[in-house]
Design an enzyme around this catalytic site. Structure first.
Site, PDB file in Angstrom:
ATOM      1  N   GLU A  10     -13.500  26.817   5.151  1.00  0.00           N
ATOM      2  CA  GLU A  10     -12.168  26.478   4.621  1.00  0.00           C
ATOM      3  C   GLU A  10     -11.929  24.971   4.588  1.00  0.00           C
ATOM      4  O   GLU A  10     -10.921  24.511   4.060  1.00  0.00           O
ATOM      5  CB  GLU A  10     -11.062  27.240   5.369  1.00  0.00           C
ATOM      6  CG  GLU A  10     -10.986  27.011   6.863  1.00  0.00           C
ATOM      7  CD  GLU A  10     -10.028  25.900   7.223  1.00  0.00           C
ATOM      8  OE1 GLU A  10      -8.984  25.773   6.579  1.00  0.00           O
ATOM      9  OE2 GLU A  10     -10.333  25.163   8.158  1.00  0.00           O
ATOM     10  N   GLN A 107      -4.549  20.922  21.419  1.00  0.00           N
ATOM     11  CA  GLN A 107      -5.658  21.895  21.418  1.00  0.00           C
ATOM     12  C   GLN A 107      -7.025  21.217  21.404  1.00  0.00           C
ATOM     13  O   GLN A 107      -8.010  21.806  21.853  1.00  0.00           O
ATOM     14  CB  GLN A 107      -5.517  22.846  20.228  1.00  0.00           C
ATOM     15  CG  GLN A 107      -4.361  23.825  20.406  1.00  0.00           C
ATOM     16  CD  GLN A 107      -4.285  24.875  19.299  1.00  0.00           C
ATOM     17  OE1 GLN A 107      -4.609  24.596  18.153  1.00  0.00           O
ATOM     18  NE2 GLN A 107      -3.845  26.060  19.651  1.00  0.00           N
ATOM     19  N   HIS A 290      -3.866  33.626  13.684  1.00  0.00           N
ATOM     20  CA  HIS A 290      -4.017  32.242  14.156  1.00  0.00           C
ATOM     21  C   HIS A 290      -4.670  32.189  15.541  1.00  0.00           C
ATOM     22  O   HIS A 290      -5.575  31.392  15.776  1.00  0.00           O
ATOM     23  CB  HIS A 290      -2.660  31.542  14.164  1.00  0.00           C
ATOM     24  CG  HIS A 290      -1.991  31.606  12.826  1.00  0.00           C
ATOM     25  ND1 HIS A 290      -2.508  30.966  11.714  1.00  0.00           N
ATOM     26  CD2 HIS A 290      -0.879  32.260  12.398  1.00  0.00           C
ATOM     27  CE1 HIS A 290      -1.750  31.220  10.663  1.00  0.00           C
ATOM     28  NE2 HIS A 290      -0.751  32.004  11.057  1.00  0.00           N
ATOM     29  N   LEU A 291      -4.229  33.061  16.438  1.00  0.00           N
ATOM     30  CA  LEU A 291      -4.840  33.107  17.772  1.00  0.00           C
ATOM     31  C   LEU A 291      -6.311  33.516  17.668  1.00  0.00           C
ATOM     32  O   LEU A 291      -7.134  33.104  18.481  1.00  0.00           O
ATOM     33  CB  LEU A 291      -4.069  34.086  18.664  1.00  0.00           C
ATOM     34  CG  LEU A 291      -4.450  34.088  20.148  1.00  0.00           C
ATOM     35  CD1 LEU A 291      -4.162  32.727  20.786  1.00  0.00           C
ATOM     36  CD2 LEU A 291      -3.704  35.186  20.906  1.00  0.00           C
ATOM     37  N   ALA A 292      -6.639  34.305  16.644  1.00  0.00           N
ATOM     38  CA  ALA A 292      -8.015  34.791  16.459  1.00  0.00           C
ATOM     39  C   ALA A 292      -9.013  33.638  16.440  1.00  0.00           C
ATOM     40  O   ALA A 292     -10.055  33.704  17.100  1.00  0.00           O
ATOM     41  CB  ALA A 292      -8.112  35.592  15.167  1.00  0.00           C
ATOM     42  N   ASP A 293      -8.710  32.557  15.697  1.00  0.00           N
ATOM     43  CA  ASP A 293      -9.676  31.453  15.679  1.00  0.00           C
ATOM     44  C   ASP A 293      -9.485  30.505  16.859  1.00  0.00           C
ATOM     45  O   ASP A 293     -10.422  29.856  17.297  1.00  0.00           O
ATOM     46  CB  ASP A 293      -9.672  30.719  14.327  1.00  0.00           C
ATOM     47  CG  ASP A 293      -8.391  30.008  14.000  1.00  0.00           C
ATOM     48  OD1 ASP A 293      -8.201  28.902  14.505  1.00  0.00           O
ATOM     49  OD2 ASP A 293      -7.589  30.557  13.233  1.00  0.00           O
ATOM     50  N   GLN A 294      -8.264  30.473  17.437  1.00  0.00           N
ATOM     51  CA  GLN A 294      -8.026  29.602  18.593  1.00  0.00           C
ATOM     52  C   GLN A 294      -8.700  30.132  19.865  1.00  0.00           C
ATOM     53  O   GLN A 294      -8.953  29.371  20.797  1.00  0.00           O
ATOM     54  CB  GLN A 294      -6.521  29.444  18.824  1.00  0.00           C
ATOM     55  CG  GLN A 294      -5.818  28.698  17.699  1.00  0.00           C
ATOM     56  CD  GLN A 294      -4.305  28.821  17.765  1.00  0.00           C
ATOM     57  OE1 GLN A 294      -3.730  29.124  18.796  1.00  0.00           O
ATOM     58  NE2 GLN A 294      -3.640  28.602  16.634  1.00  0.00           N
ATOM     59  N   HIS A 316     -10.543  30.587   8.392  1.00  0.00           N
ATOM     60  CA  HIS A 316     -10.439  29.739   9.583  1.00  0.00           C
ATOM     61  C   HIS A 316     -11.357  30.273  10.681  1.00  0.00           C
ATOM     62  O   HIS A 316     -12.053  29.519  11.359  1.00  0.00           O
ATOM     63  CB  HIS A 316      -8.992  29.766  10.118  1.00  0.00           C
ATOM     64  CG  HIS A 316      -8.196  28.558   9.764  1.00  0.00           C
ATOM     65  ND1 HIS A 316      -7.259  28.543   8.776  1.00  0.00           N
ATOM     66  CD2 HIS A 316      -8.201  27.306  10.287  1.00  0.00           C
ATOM     67  CE1 HIS A 316      -6.711  27.349   8.695  1.00  0.00           C
ATOM     68  NE2 HIS A 316      -7.272  26.573   9.596  1.00  0.00           N
TER      69      HIS A 316
END
Length: 348
Positions: A10, A107, A290-294, A316
């Protein structure tokens, strides 16, 4: 030197942030080309430049290409990550200031500082609640509590709200060093316990947060969710408004928000946040997009395997997985049919 293609997948800032974190942690020098090539304005924006310099500060790195708009960066760590007292100000990265998201700087340096020996106190200045990045409320109520289960001890305290485009926000981050990371299993989220919300304005009338709160509570109760939204009217450097909803499940957490802007009613702002939350709720997944890639980075550094079920396999996520694998730290498997992510550290 590890060569990283910033235009891969991405082609956004996540490639940069993950690479910086891992370079600081491992001591590996990196060269990133094509930074944010997939964006309308490619190269380093204010928050990315601040993240580069913050990562550089904590491990005494030599930097080449640390300038606004730069699409090439060399980052050569000079020491192990040093715990300490730091201040990083996104607004100083460009003339006229910036509301660049301080959550993205946070982060970048959080895991390096959590794994360093000694405690750290970091003051971050810039945008606290801005579009297209995690809000500080999300960091506080979703990201850090999930990471705490993996062994990361950190707290954030919001000192001042910073909206787009003025910024002017401030956050205190406290990180306990010497952490050892464990894996996480989030395949089943369990029953929804409650939704808590915060409807907030700065420098605007108090009827606005009340209207956002009323609309959100009505919509979510219609969907048979247990909800309570707190209203808040704060002082700030500029007018701003938003509503931030956190859903607490038996085993998991997620959060969504809506931002006020000119000619957008308070009710519409609430509807935007509620729609996102309800869409996630109906997926049955344990981890939001969003949490999935974090979660990939802490899982890659953990001593046990992690597995979690995601609402959506985003670009992402797959991009971040590819960057992490370049450092040889973990094997990441994404089952697109079942939407299950498995992360096995190779350095156990």
């Amino acid at each position: 030197m590890i060569e990283i293609d910033g235009s891969y997948g991405e082609g956004g800032g996540q490639v940069l942030r993950t690479s910086l974190s891992l370079a600081a942690i491992t001591g590996e020098p990196i060269r990133i080309t094509g930074i944010r090539a997939g964006r309308k304005k490619p190269g380093l924006a204010a928050q990315h430049l601040t993240a580069v310099r913050a990562a550089g500060r904590i491990c005494n790195a030599q930097l080449r290409g640390d300038a606004l708009g730069s699409m090439l960066l060399e980052f050569i760590p000079g020491s192990a990550v040093q715990a300490g007292i730091y201040t990083f100000d996104v607004s100083k990265a460009q003339q006229g200031g910036s509301a660049g998201a301080i959550a993205l700087v946070l982060q970048t340096i959080l895991l390096p500082l959590a794994l360093a020996s000694g405690n750290s106190q970091v003051t971050l200045k810039g945008g606290t609640h801005v579009n297209f990045s995690p809000t500080v409320t999300y960091i506080e109520q979703v990201y850090l509590p999930i990471l705490q289960r993996m062994g990361v001890e950190a707290q954030v305290k919001l000192g001042a709200w910073g909206w787009y485009p003025q910024g002017g926000g401030e956050v205190q981050l406290q990180v306990d060093g010497g952490g050892k990371l464990g894996g996480i299993n989030l395949l089943e989220r369990g029953e929804l316990q409650r939704v808590r919300g915060l409807a907030v304005v700065t420098e605007l009338p108090s009827h606005i947060p009340q209207r956002m709160a009323n609309r959100a509570e009505n919509l979510l109760r219609e969907a048979n969710l247990k909800v309570a939204v707190q209203t808040l009217r704060e002082r700030g450097v500029a007018p701003g408004a938003g509503i931030f909803l956190t859903a607490e499940y038996q085993n998991s957490l997620t959060g969504f928000g809506g931002f006020g802007r000119l000619r957008l009613s308070a009710e519409t702002v609430a509807e935007i946040a509620c729609q996102q939350l309800l869409e996630f709720h109906h997926t049955g997944a344990a981890v939001d997009e969003h949490l999935a890639d974090q979660l990939l980075l802490p899982a890659a550094l953990a001593s046990q395997e992690s597995q979690y079920r995601v609402a959506e396999v985003s670009r992402h996520l797959t991009t971040n997985a590819a960057v992490i694998e370049q450092f040889g730290l973990a094997k990441i498997t994404v089952d697109e049919a079942e939407k299950i992510v498995s992360v096995m550290s190779l350095n156990r």
